[in-house]
Design a protein around this motif. Sequence first.
Motif, PDB file in Angstrom:
ATOM      1  N   ALA A 141       6.158  -3.485  -1.581  1.00 45.62           N
ATOM      2  CA  ALA A 141       5.102  -4.216  -1.619  1.00 45.62           C
ATOM      3  C   ALA A 141       5.099  -5.112   0.226  1.00 45.62           C
ATOM      4  O   ALA A 141       4.002  -5.001   0.736  1.00 45.62           O
ATOM      5  CB  ALA A 141       5.637  -5.675  -2.335  1.00 45.62           C
ATOM      6  N   PHE A 142       6.144  -4.906   0.617  1.00 47.12           N
ATOM      7  CA  PHE A 142       6.303  -5.117   1.969  1.00 47.12           C
ATOM      8  C   PHE A 142       5.726  -4.220   2.996  1.00 47.12           C
ATOM      9  O   PHE A 142       4.984  -4.580   4.122  1.00 47.12           O
ATOM     10  CB  PHE A 142       7.683  -5.713   2.511  1.00 47.12           C
ATOM     11  N   ASN A 143       6.119  -2.945   2.650  1.00 49.04           N
ATOM     12  CA  ASN A 143       5.398  -1.861   3.481  1.00 49.04           C
ATOM     13  C   ASN A 143       4.147  -1.642   3.221  1.00 49.04           C
ATOM     14  O   ASN A 143       3.326  -1.610   4.351  1.00 49.04           O
ATOM     15  CB  ASN A 143       6.064  -0.491   3.133  1.00 49.04           C
ATOM     16  N   THR A 144       3.455  -1.903   1.967  1.00 47.30           N
ATOM     17  CA  THR A 144       2.100  -1.820   1.890  1.00 47.30           C
ATOM     18  C   THR A 144       1.435  -3.112   2.801  1.00 47.30           C
ATOM     19  O   THR A 144       0.336  -2.743   3.426  1.00 47.30           O
ATOM     20  CB  THR A 144       1.778  -2.132   0.325  1.00 47.30           C
ATOM     21  N   LEU A 145       1.952  -4.264   2.781  1.00 47.01           N
ATOM     22  CA  LEU A 145       1.353  -5.338   3.400  1.00 47.01           C
ATOM     23  C   LEU A 145       1.300  -5.132   4.902  1.00 47.01           C
ATOM     24  O   LEU A 145       0.236  -5.355   5.637  1.00 47.01           O
ATOM     25  CB  LEU A 145       2.005  -6.867   3.130  1.00 47.01           C
ATOM     26  N   THR A 146       2.499  -4.588   5.344  1.00 49.26           N
ATOM     27  CA  THR A 146       2.846  -4.428   7.116  1.00 49.26           C
ATOM     28  C   THR A 146       1.908  -3.206   7.319  1.00 49.26           C
ATOM     29  O   THR A 146       0.998  -3.541   8.351  1.00 49.26           O
ATOM     30  CB  THR A 146       3.939  -3.859   7.163  1.00 49.26           C
ATOM     31  N   ASN A 147       1.654  -2.207   6.372  1.00 51.62           N
ATOM     32  CA  ASN A 147       0.630  -1.133   6.721  1.00 51.62           C
ATOM     33  C   ASN A 147      -0.826  -1.749   6.757  1.00 51.62           C
ATOM     34  O   ASN A 147      -1.706  -1.327   7.878  1.00 51.62           O
ATOM     35  CB  ASN A 147       0.758  -0.056   5.951  1.00 51.62           C
ATOM     36  N   SER A 148      -1.230  -2.651   6.011  1.00 49.18           N
ATOM     37  CA  SER A 148      -2.392  -3.062   5.809  1.00 49.18           C
ATOM     38  C   SER A 148      -2.914  -3.829   7.021  1.00 49.18           C
ATOM     39  O   SER A 148      -3.768  -3.760   7.486  1.00 49.18           O
ATOM     40  CB  SER A 148      -2.786  -3.825   4.466  1.00 49.18           C
ATOM     41  N   LEU A 149      -1.889  -4.952   7.479  1.00 48.61           N
ATOM     42  CA  LEU A 149      -2.207  -5.540   8.695  1.00 48.61           C
ATOM     43  C   LEU A 149      -2.031  -4.884   9.851  1.00 48.61           C
ATOM     44  O   LEU A 149      -2.706  -5.284  10.911  1.00 48.61           O
ATOM     45  CB  LEU A 149      -1.027  -6.793   8.873  1.00 48.61           C
TER      46      LEU A 149
END
Length: 178
Positions: A141-149
């Motif tokens: 979840a954190f990696n997905t959010l970080t990549n999106s931002l």
Amino acid sequence: MKKYFFLLVALVTLASQPATTAAQQLAKPVYMQVFYAGTGWLAGQPLLHYSPAFRGKTQELVQEDSTRFASPGALLFNESAPGTVYQGTMVSVTSSKGTLVPDGKGKMRPQTPADIKKDQQAEKAQFSRSLNLLNARATLAFNTLTNSLNEAAADGWEVVQVAAMGNEGGLVYLLRRR
């Protein structure tokens, strides 16, 4: 005379503003919201929602692979991994005379200290597995959010506000682009 003085001061003030400030004031900012469901998001549901659409997407669905059984329901109800086969239906029985456990031949026998140790090790292994799966799910979840931002930042968006949403660790990011 006083009127001309104030008029002159107003003209000097307007003329002394940098051109970039005036250009910034003319360009209206565009806003986007990114809704992050948090690490407790439900399996098969989108983790991120974009409003308006970002790069043609309105949501981000994350494929969980090995962590799919770390969903809250799977851990709560102790679901097994696919392909697990259980033999027999007997479980331990506790009475005033002690605890009886299946002996593997369809009969019950008294529980031994070795049985207790084996059960404790199995519980500890299940607990460790659950923690590892939750950790893998949170990392995903954190990696997905970080990549999106990071993608949004590469497109010129900047985060101007973050607010909490719900009680599962959800967040709302307000981004702005000029």
